[in-house]
Design a protein around this motif. Structure first.
Motif: not given
Length: 344
Positions: A43-48, A53-57
């Protein structure tokens, strides 16, 4: 998405696994490729871009926490004491599976045992040898056929940079030479080991095999001592009913020389491929140590005499266990090896 990550993080930290089934459920739920953490990475691939950067961390922190928690739960289960209630005492015991000694090893140990009782020590030497210790010191002429390439595996032929040929030893007699060079008589020893010869592989021959040679040097050693030693060995190895014969022969390093035959124990004298249908199998070559060999090792042949013998361990083993194909020893077929006595 950040709230879901935090929820999963709380679940991971609070998870308790009481048994292996619960541990596996944790792995499938959070750590596996189809688990909740992997779904969030998809799902992270679809995030703006500005939120990645914040969500990936935070998501990486969740992944690391889940993996660490899995390791912690695993260690807890492995270290937990097993209660007697979990052990089924009605199950049959697990058989104690012992390995097998190779038949060549069994024969080698038996040969050593027989000769040690006669006062022989066990000696060893290098398998990569020079020409002097393998040929020249043993009274081999320069033009002897054994020196040719078709009989010997040469590693390095004599050249400007090397004083001697370097080769794989063709017999364990090189150990005899090294002993006589470094030890004064009396000498009484056997030399078991692997040797190499450039021969065609068949039921009776191989390009590598095993030998055991014997040497006895002292004052007043005669041919009768050699005969009695080998008679004793044959009777101990094959039984008191075995028949033995000596035949005159020639070896460069002994004079006089003799070959020792034993009645074929495979066909009982009727004739087979091992004895070449003669009823007899050669097991050893022997003789009185040639005076030139003693001189080459700085031993005075006027003061000392000695006898030497050599036998193939494969040949002795074939007779001992009634095996009719030498190639079986190096094929490592478990069905063959399991026929011999286990390690005790």
């Amino acid at each position: 998405m950040e709230e879901r990550i935090q929820t999963l993080l709380n679940e991971v930290n609070a998870y308790a696994a009481g048994d292996k089934a619960a541990l596996e459920a944790f792995r499938l739920r959070y750590v596996s490729k189809k688990g909740a953490v992997s779904e969030l990475f998809e799902e992270l691939k679809q995030v703006p871009v500005e939120q990645k950067k914040t969500l990936g961390k935070v998501l990486n922190q969740l992944k690391q926490t889940a993996e660490a928690r899995l390791q912690e739960l695993t260690e807890q289960l492995e270290s937990a004491p097993v209660s007697s209630a979990e052990i089924d005492l009605s199950l049959p015991p697990i058989p104690n599976q012992l390995g097998n000694l190779h038949p060549l090893s069994l024969t080698r140990y038996r040969i050593i045992e027989i000769f040690e009782r006669l006062g022989f020590n066990v000696a060893d030497g290098p398998e990569i040898e020079d020409d002097f210790h393998n040929f020249s010191a043993l009274n081999f002429p320069e033009n002897h056929p054994a020196r040719e390439m078709q009989d010997t595996f040469f590693i390095e032929k004599k050249s400007a940079g090397s004083q001697q040929d370097i080769l794989l030893r063709t017999h364990t007699s090189n150990v005899q030479i090294r002993m006589m060079e470094n030890q004064k008589p009396p000498i009484r020893a056997i030399m078991p080991g692997r040797v190499y010869r450039n021969e065609a592989i068949s039921a009776r021959a191989h390009c590598f095999f095993h030998q055991v040679e014997g040497l006895y040097v002292d004052k007043n050693v005669g041919f009768a001592d050699l005969k009695q030693t080998l008679y004793h060995f044959a009777k101990e190895m094959y039984g008191k009913d075995s028949k033995i014969r000596f035949r005159p022969s020639y070896f460069p390093f002994t004079e006089p020389s003799a070959e020792i035959d034993i009645s074929c124990l495979i066909c009982k004298g009727v004739g087979c491929n091992v004895c070449k249908h003669t009823g007899w199998v050669e097991i050893a070559g022997s003789g009185m140590v040639h005076p030139n060999v003693l001189r080459n090792c700085n031993i005075d042949p006027e003061e000392y005499t000695g006898f030497a013998f050599g036998m193939g361990i494969e040949r002795v083993t074939m007779l001992r266990y009634q095996i009719n194909d030498l190639r079986l020893f190096s094929e490592n077929d478990v069905r063959f090896l399991r026929q011999f006595q286990p390690v005790v």
